[in-house]
Structure formats: C-alpha cells, structure tokens
Write a protein that holds these residues in place. Structure first.
Motif, mmCIF file in Angstrom:
data_model
loop_
_atom_site.group_PDB
_atom_site.id
_atom_site.type_symbol
_atom_site.label_atom_id
_atom_site.label_comp_id
_atom_site.label_asym_id
_atom_site.label_seq_id
_atom_site.Cartn_x
_atom_site.Cartn_y
_atom_site.Cartn_z
ATOM 1 N N ILE A 1 0.896 -1.157 0.000
ATOM 2 C CA ILE A 1 0.000 0.000 0.000
ATOM 3 C C ILE A 1 0.927 1.198 0.000
ATOM 4 O O ILE A 1 1.581 1.493 0.996
ATOM 5 C CB ILE A 1 -0.924 -0.004 1.228
ATOM 6 N N SER A 2 1.044 1.834 -1.151
ATOM 7 C CA SER A 2 2.097 2.808 -1.432
ATOM 8 C C SER A 2 2.289 3.829 -0.320
ATOM 9 O O SER A 2 1.359 4.534 0.079
ATOM 10 C CB SER A 2 1.784 3.537 -2.743
ATOM 11 N N GLY A 3 3.532 3.870 0.206
ATOM 12 C CA GLY A 3 3.893 4.855 1.210
ATOM 13 C C GLY A 3 3.274 4.631 2.567
ATOM 14 O O GLY A 3 3.386 5.481 3.453
ATOM 15 N N TYR A 4 2.626 3.484 2.753
ATOM 16 C CA TYR A 4 1.882 3.275 3.996
ATOM 17 C C TYR A 4 2.221 1.966 4.692
ATOM 18 O O TYR A 4 2.359 1.922 5.902
ATOM 19 C CB TYR A 4 0.384 3.353 3.702
ATOM 20 N N GLY A 5 2.334 0.886 3.920
ATOM 21 C CA GLY A 5 2.631 -0.394 4.539
ATOM 22 C C GLY A 5 2.501 -1.541 3.563
ATOM 23 O O GLY A 5 2.418 -1.349 2.346
ATOM 24 N N THR A 6 2.445 -2.767 4.114
ATOM 25 C CA THR A 6 2.424 -3.977 3.291
ATOM 26 C C THR A 6 1.404 -4.974 3.829
ATOM 27 O O THR A 6 1.331 -5.210 5.037
ATOM 28 C CB THR A 6 3.809 -4.654 3.278
ATOM 29 N N ILE A 7 0.616 -5.539 2.917
ATOM 30 C CA ILE A 7 -0.216 -6.690 3.252
ATOM 31 C C ILE A 7 0.730 -7.881 3.182
ATOM 32 O O ILE A 7 1.101 -8.339 2.102
ATOM 33 C CB ILE A 7 -1.378 -6.862 2.255
ATOM 34 N N SER A 8 1.162 -8.355 4.330
ATOM 35 C CA SER A 8 2.248 -9.327 4.356
ATOM 36 C C SER A 8 1.797 -10.759 4.077
ATOM 37 O O SER A 8 2.467 -11.498 3.357
ATOM 38 C CB SER A 8 2.995 -9.255 5.692
ATOM 39 N N LYS A 9 0.640 -11.171 4.659
ATOM 40 C CA LYS A 9 0.184 -12.550 4.505
ATOM 41 C C LYS A 9 -1.347 -12.613 4.511
ATOM 42 O O LYS A 9 -2.013 -11.658 4.900
ATOM 43 C CB LYS A 9 0.733 -13.423 5.643
ATOM 44 N N TYR A 10 -1.875 -13.759 4.097
ATOM 45 C CA TYR A 10 -3.320 -13.969 4.183
ATOM 46 C C TYR A 10 -3.622 -15.457 4.284
ATOM 47 O O TYR A 10 -2.793 -16.315 3.973
ATOM 48 C CB TYR A 10 -4.043 -13.368 2.974
ATOM 49 N N TYR A 11 -4.838 -15.744 4.742
ATOM 50 C CA TYR A 11 -5.350 -17.116 4.756
ATOM 51 C C TYR A 11 -6.857 -17.043 4.560
ATOM 52 O O TYR A 11 -7.564 -16.323 5.265
ATOM 53 C CB TYR A 11 -5.020 -17.816 6.079
ATOM 54 N N PHE A 12 -7.364 -17.805 3.574
ATOM 55 C CA PHE A 12 -8.800 -17.842 3.278
ATOM 56 C C PHE A 12 -9.274 -19.280 3.390
ATOM 57 O O PHE A 12 -8.741 -20.180 2.735
ATOM 58 C CB PHE A 12 -9.050 -17.305 1.866
ATOM 59 N N ASP A 13 -10.274 -19.509 4.247
ATOM 60 C CA ASP A 13 -10.739 -20.881 4.485
ATOM 61 C C ASP A 13 -11.953 -21.236 3.638
ATOM 62 O O ASP A 13 -12.582 -22.264 3.841
ATOM 63 C CB ASP A 13 -11.044 -21.090 5.974
ATOM 64 N N GLY A 14 -12.296 -20.390 2.662
ATOM 65 C CA GLY A 14 -13.466 -20.591 1.823
ATOM 66 C C GLY A 14 -14.635 -19.727 2.242
ATOM 67 O O GLY A 14 -15.555 -19.475 1.466
ATOM 68 N N ILE A 15 -14.598 -19.259 3.487
ATOM 69 C CA ILE A 15 -15.634 -18.375 4.025
ATOM 70 C C ILE A 15 -14.990 -17.155 4.669
ATOM 71 O O ILE A 15 -15.311 -16.020 4.369
ATOM 72 C CB ILE A 15 -16.499 -19.111 5.071
#
Length: 275
Positions: free
Chosen positions: A67-81
């Motif tokens: 997210i430019s100049g602000y930070g980073t979406i480092s990881k994610y996990y999606f379980d289908g819901i």
C-alpha cells in the motif's frame, strides 16, 4: 472584618475555579490522547483456543502487496468463508482506523469485521507479537470472486491482488426439525462448509429471539469415550426469523448436533438437527 471575609471568599472562589479548569483540561487531554489511538473492533471472537491461533498463523501464506507509502499486506489465509489478512505499516505512527475490501465485479467495499493489533493476540508467536502489525478479519466472503481484490486501509488503497485458498461447499438441507422441550420448529435451509468455519442458513420459530446461538455435539476420543462440545456461534445476518449463523469450527465431521437459541436470560429454543 466584612471586607476581609469578602476578600477571602473571592480568593476561595478563584482557587476553586482554577482547580476545576486545571482538572478539566487534564481530563480533556487524557480523553483526547485515548481517542487518538484506534480501538480494536471485536465484532466476533475470531479464534477459540491456543491450537486455533497456532493453526491460523501456520496457514498464513506470503503476500507482500504494497500500500504505497503506507505499509504492506504481508500474509493472508482464506478458508473458503473467512479471510484473515496481516498488515504491517511502515511506521509505528500509522494506526489502522478502518479496513475495507473490494472484490471483483463489486462496486462497494466490504467492511472488516475485526481488526486486532499483533500485540493484542497473546497466543500468536512471540516474534509476531513484537512486530508492528495488524490481523484483519472478514467473516463471510463466501461466493465472492477473489481473483482481483483491493484492500483499503484508512483510505489508502492497495494494488489489485488475488486471494487463493480453500473452496467452501454449500449443502442444501431443506428440512424442518421440531423443538425438544421448547415449542416451535427450526427450518435449516443449507450449511456452507469452510475449512475452519461453517455457515448455517436457517429460520427460527416465532418464539425464539436468538440473541446468541450454541451448537452442541459429541465426538469419541481414541479410547471410545464420548466427548461433549459446546460451541458458541455468531449471528452474522438477521431478517426477521431468518438468520445466518457462523459456527467457528469445521462441521464436515459431524452429522448430528443440537441447535440452541438463547435470549439474554436463558435458552428459548432447542432442536436436534440430523443431516
């Protein structure tokens, strides 16, 4: 003497007013400083136990979306819901006041259901807690196209990125179950099975207010002993007596459970559901 009393009275009033204003200013500063720090959104309990925390942390996969100049979406996990995102700002002064997600072919953003600082998740790994970051949770993204999503943090936007994960499965039930000990019937329309959570679409009898819901079921341990489980659930949506319930566990392994509707004082409905 009269003049002296008037002078003393004036001094007393002046001193009291000064002390009052000083206290008010001090309290105002405290309140302002508290309000300047964002508070965690706690729409639902996101995790149940130590094992669940470890499981989610282990399942998080690297993302690295800026997210430019602000930070980073480092990881994610999606379980289908349910979707878990970790976000790490560039500066400790960059607080997350709100988070929203826009999915492909949608024109509006979905608001995050919960935002937690790493430091407020004592069951996350210690090295994670020491980082400056946030866990962002979206309770129900079932049926959304996540091939192109945009995360909005405090009106700062990410680039498009893709969310991969488990595929949830919806099973049509379409059955009525009579209440046990309580009048009325429960209609279960369907159950959506995610990897870690499940959604139950159902209709309550008129007598049930359902400020909360509990699922009760049994499993056998390795020795064959019956083990009871009482799981508190969250009502995500309500339209009259039609409700959408999220159960915070994988329901694929059970084919019978007791559905319990509770009001503020006690149980107001219960029914055994056989799938």
């Amino acid at each position: 003497m009269k003049n002296l009393k008037q002078v003393l009275c004036f001094i007393f009033v002046f001193a009291f007013a000064f002390a009052f204003n000083l206290t008010a200013c001090s309290n105002h500063k405290k309140e302002s400083s508290v309000e300047s720090v964002p508070k965690n959104q706690t729409a639902v309990l996101i995790l149940e136990s130590h094992i669940d925390f470890l499981e989610v942390e282990e399942k998080l996969i690297d993302c690295g979306v800026k997210i430019s100049g602000y930070g980073t979406i480092s990881k994610y996990y999606f379980d289908g819901i349910k979707l878990y995102l970790t976000y790490e700002p560039l500066s400790e002064n960059h607080y997350v006041y709100f988070a929203r997600l826009m999915t492909k072919n949608e024109k509006t953003f979905v608001k995050a259901d919960a935002v937690y600082r790493y430091s407020d998740l004592p069951l996350f790994a210690e090295e994670t807690q020491e980082k400056n970051g946030y866990l962002i949770v979206f309770n129900n993204l079932y049926g959304k196209d996540l091939s192109e999503v945009i995360l909005n943090i405090n009106d700062m936007y990410s680039q498009d990125f893709e969310i991969n994960g488990a595929k949830a499965e919806e099973k049509a039930i379409g059955k009525i179950f009579s209440g046990d000990k309580y009048a009325g019937e429960l209609f279960v329309e369907s159950i959506v099975y995610g990897e870690r959570v499940a959604l139950i679409r159902c209709t309550l009898p008129e007598e049930a207010s359902a400020t909360s819901v509990m699922i009760i079921y049994e499993t056998k341990d390795s020795g064959g002993t019956q083990m009871p489980h009482n799981i508190g659930c969250e009502i995500l949506e309500r339209n009259g007596q039609d409700i959408l319930v999220q159960a915070p566990f994988n329901m694929k392994s059970i084919d019978e459970f007791r559905f319990v509707s509770k009001n503020m004082q006690s149980v107001d409905f219960g029914a055994v559901v056989m799938l």
